[in-house]
Design a protein around this motif. Structure first.
Motif, PDB file in Angstrom:
ATOM      1  N   UNK A 105       9.150  11.093   6.082  1.00 39.72           N
ATOM      2  CA  UNK A 105       7.812  10.775   5.600  1.00 39.72           C
ATOM      3  C   UNK A 105       6.801  11.754   6.191  1.00 39.72           C
ATOM      4  N   UNK A 106       5.578  11.643   5.742  1.00 37.25           N
ATOM      5  CA  UNK A 106       4.495  12.529   6.184  1.00 37.25           C
ATOM      6  C   UNK A 106       4.270  12.439   7.696  1.00 37.25           C
ATOM      7  N   UNK A 107       4.340  11.237   8.231  1.00 37.01           N
ATOM      8  CA  UNK A 107       4.103  11.039   9.664  1.00 37.01           C
ATOM      9  C   UNK A 107       5.138  11.794  10.508  1.00 37.01           C
ATOM     10  N   UNK A 108       6.387  11.740  10.116  1.00 37.18           N
ATOM     11  CA  UNK A 108       7.439  12.450  10.855  1.00 37.18           C
ATOM     12  C   UNK A 108       7.203  13.954  10.834  1.00 37.18           C
ATOM     13  N   UNK A 109       6.837  14.463   9.691  1.00 37.19           N
ATOM     14  CA  UNK A 109       6.590  15.903   9.571  1.00 37.19           C
ATOM     15  C   UNK A 109       5.374  16.309  10.401  1.00 37.19           C
ATOM     16  N   UNK A 110       4.337  15.502  10.396  1.00 37.99           N
ATOM     17  CA  UNK A 110       3.138  15.810  11.179  1.00 37.99           C
ATOM     18  C   UNK A 110       3.429  15.817  12.677  1.00 37.99           C
ATOM     19  N   UNK A 111       4.240  14.879  13.140  1.00 36.73           N
ATOM     20  CA  UNK A 111       4.597  14.814  14.560  1.00 36.73           C
ATOM     21  C   UNK A 111       5.365  16.064  14.989  1.00 36.73           C
ATOM     22  N   UNK A 112       6.129  16.623  14.078  1.00 35.59           N
ATOM     23  CA  UNK A 112       6.906  17.839  14.367  1.00 35.59           C
ATOM     24  C   UNK A 112       5.994  18.968  14.847  1.00 35.59           C
ATOM     25  N   UNK A 113       4.798  19.057  14.293  1.00 33.96           N
ATOM     26  CA  UNK A 113       3.866  20.138  14.648  1.00 33.96           C
ATOM     27  C   UNK A 113       3.362  20.039  16.082  1.00 33.96           C
ATOM     28  N   UNK A 114       3.502  18.871  16.694  1.00 35.46           N
ATOM     29  CA  UNK A 114       3.039  18.680  18.068  1.00 35.46           C
ATOM     30  C   UNK A 114       4.162  18.808  19.100  1.00 35.46           C
ATOM     31  N   UNK A 115       5.375  19.139  18.668  1.00 37.19           N
ATOM     32  CA  UNK A 115       6.491  19.222  19.610  1.00 37.19           C
ATOM     33  C   UNK A 115       6.446  20.531  20.398  1.00 37.19           C
ATOM     34  N   UNK A 116       6.853  20.469  21.655  1.00 40.46           N
ATOM     35  CA  UNK A 116       6.872  21.685  22.481  1.00 40.46           C
ATOM     36  C   UNK A 116       7.785  22.769  21.909  1.00 40.46           C
ATOM     37  N   UNK A 117       8.913  22.368  21.321  1.00 41.16           N
ATOM     38  CA  UNK A 117       9.846  23.380  20.804  1.00 41.16           C
ATOM     39  C   UNK A 117       9.279  24.124  19.601  1.00 41.16           C
ATOM     40  N   UNK A 118       8.508  23.460  18.752  1.00 40.22           N
ATOM     41  CA  UNK A 118       7.899  24.168  17.624  1.00 40.22           C
ATOM     42  C   UNK A 118       6.776  25.087  18.115  1.00 40.22           C
TER      43      UNK A 118
END
Length: 98
Positions: free
Chosen positions: A61-74
Motif C-alpha cells: 500500500x501507499x503507507x508501506x512505500x512512503x515508509x521506505x523513503x525514511x529507511x537508513x538503507x535507502x
C-alpha cells in the motif's frame, strides 16, 4: 479495492560506473526485501540501453512505500548512487488497472 502500489524507476550510471551502481542497489535490495509491506523489489539490467537498471517494485500500500523513503538503507544508497548517476532517476508510480 486494490491498494497495491507499483513502481518502475529508470537508473542510468555514468560511463564506467555501472558495476558500482549495481553493487549499491544490490545491497539496497537485500535490506528492502526485509521491510514490512514490500511484495517485490528487484532490479533488471536493460538489454537495450547501456548502463541502465530498472527498479521494479510492488508495495502492499501507499503507507508501506512512503515508509521506505525514511529507511537508513535507502537514504545511504541514494547518497552513494548520486555519485554514479549519469542523470536523475525517472520514476513511474501507479496502481494496476488492467
Amino acid at each position: 479495492m486494490n491498494n497495491t502500489i507499483h513502481i518502475v524507476v529508470e537508473l542510468v550510471a555514468q560511463e564506467g560506473k555501472f558495476d558500482e551502481m549495481k553493487d549499491i542497489f544490490s545491497e539496497l535490495a537485500s535490506a528492502t526485501r526485509e521491510e514490512k509491506g514490500v511484495i517485490s523489489y528487484s532490479f533488471i539490467e536493460d538489454e537495450n540501453r547501456k548502463n541502465t537498471l530498472l527498479s521494479v517494485e510492488e508495495w502492499q500500500d501507499e503507507e508501506s512505500e512512503k515508509k521506505h523513503w525514511d529507511t537508513p538503507h535507502l537514504k545511504s544508497a541514494l547518497k552513494k548512487a548520486n555519485e554514479v548517476f549519469a542523470s536523475e532517476p525517472i520514476v513511474h508510480k501507479g496502481k494496476k488497472i488492467i
